[in-house]
Write an enzyme that holds these catalytic residues in place. Structure first.
Site, PDB file in Angstrom:
ATOM      1  N   THR A 126       0.868  -1.178   0.000  1.00 51.40           N
ATOM      2  CA  THR A 126       0.000   0.000   0.000  1.00 51.40           C
ATOM      3  C   THR A 126       0.903   1.226   0.000  1.00 51.40           C
ATOM      4  OG1 THR A 126      -1.800  -1.114   1.164  1.00 51.40           O
ATOM      5  CG2 THR A 126      -1.761   1.283   1.242  1.00 51.40           C
ATOM      6  N   LYS A 201      -7.624   1.555  -2.854  1.00 51.99           N
ATOM      7  CA  LYS A 201      -7.255   1.133  -1.499  1.00 51.99           C
ATOM      8  C   LYS A 201      -7.329   2.304  -0.515  1.00 51.99           C
ATOM      9  CE  LYS A 201      -5.524  -1.163   1.984  1.00 51.99           C
ATOM     10  NZ  LYS A 201      -4.200  -1.790   2.008  1.00 51.99           N
TER      11      LYS A 201
END
Length: 328
Positions: A126, A201
């Site tokens: 991420t 995300k």
């Protein structure tokens, strides 16, 4: 040349038997074509993910700076290389799972001169959208396909191969990468072009951070008003207050036995990682000119929580900050 443990794994007839499972009706429709995969980053998420690729029938050679992480992955059948370059030398697919954008760009710049043109590179870290798009550009310069494919589902999802992947990249890259991602997760969503997986995300986790604060505030107010945790849960979980932060990850002990609140707020998904994602969302919002006042407020609240020394506890422990007292 592969490091000793990887070479031994490659030569092992027992492993050869394991990585060629027969396709049968119980395989849940997942692709069983064997690939040679390099996996860089074997932490709490990466190690189990690499292990699930082995279970799915792939040859996996991996690297991490941590000996503990390498040992844990080796116990799952993953071959361990002596370096990242060694791990990718014969790979058809490379997966990275690293802490931040600078690490992804550094590793990709290091390995791409060794990676064969045509290799598919998948980053499941991420990271910020800008770094993700720079990584795609590096891959394209080498003649490689690439995907940014961050995950949702936490350590439990990594261990159980039930992760959700949010994927950015070309249609050709997605078609090639989907079977690999499906071996590690239950849902794989193509979100669009390069960087869009990371965009999805951080948007998702901004919702999650905001909603957990809202749920926690409601329980704190209920406590002050003399309403039991169970009574609030029974009402809100079946009415308009229903959300994942309440029904799956309830921040108070009792109503959801599997939530971290019933395990002394052990993560799960650590508060430090939630703060990281909320900061990424704010950076993206600023760059895009988007107004996200609740996202900004959530980042501030989690910033205080982490400054209080709670970065290693589950993010649902934010309720302690809202009560204004410790973890009791």
């Amino acid at each position: 040349m592969l490091g000793r443990s990887a070479a031994q794994t490659r030569e092992s007839p027992e492993r050869d038997a394991r990585v060629r499972p027969e396709h049968d009706a119980n395989n849940s429709g997942k692709d069983t074509t064997m690939s040679t995969i390099a996996f860089i980053g074997l932490g709490n998420m990466g190690g189990p993910m690499a292990g699930n690729l082995v279970k799915a029938g792939h040859k996996v050679f991996a690297f991490d700076l941590s000996q503990v992480s390498k040992d844990a992955a080796a116990a799952l059948g993953v071959g361990i290389a002596a370096s990242a370059k060694e791990a990718v030398a014969e790979a058809e697919i490379v997966v990275t799972m690293l802490p931040a954008g600078k690490h992804v760009l550094g590793v990709w710049a290091d390995i791409l001169p060794v990676v064969k043109p045509g290799t598919l590179l998948i980053d499941s870290s991420t990271i910020d959208v800008e770094s993700a798009r720079k990584a795609h550009a590096l891959a394209a310069e080498r003649g490689c396909l690439s995907l940014d494919a961050p995950v949702s589902g936490g350590v439990g999802g990594a261990q159980g191969a039930t992760l959700t992947f949010m994927v950015g990249g070309s249609a050709d890259a997605f078609k090639r990468g989907e079977p690999i991602l499906s071996a590690m997760g239950k849902k794989v969503v193509h979100c669009g072009d390069a960087g869009n997986g990371q965009a999805a995300k951080i948007c998702n986790n901004m919702i999650l951070g905001i909603s957990m604060i809202g749920v926690s505030e409601a329980f704190v107010l209920a406590e002050k008003l003399g309403l039991s945790h169970q009574a609030l849960f029974d009402v809100a979980s079946t009415s308009s207050g229903q959300c994942w932060s309440l029904t799956t990850y309830c921040p108070v002990p009792g109503p959801v036995p599997t939530s971290p609140a019933n395990n002394d707020y052990k993560p799960g998904f650590a508060s430090a990682l939630m703060l990281k994602d909320l900061k990424l969302a704010q950076e993206a919002a600023q760059a895009a000119g988007a107004s996200t006042p609740l996202g900004a407020a959530a980042a501030q609240v989690y910033g205080l929580h982490n400054a209080w020394g709670e970065g290693g506890t589950d993010f649902s422990g934010i309720i302690h900050l809202l009560r204004g007292r410790g973890n009791t």
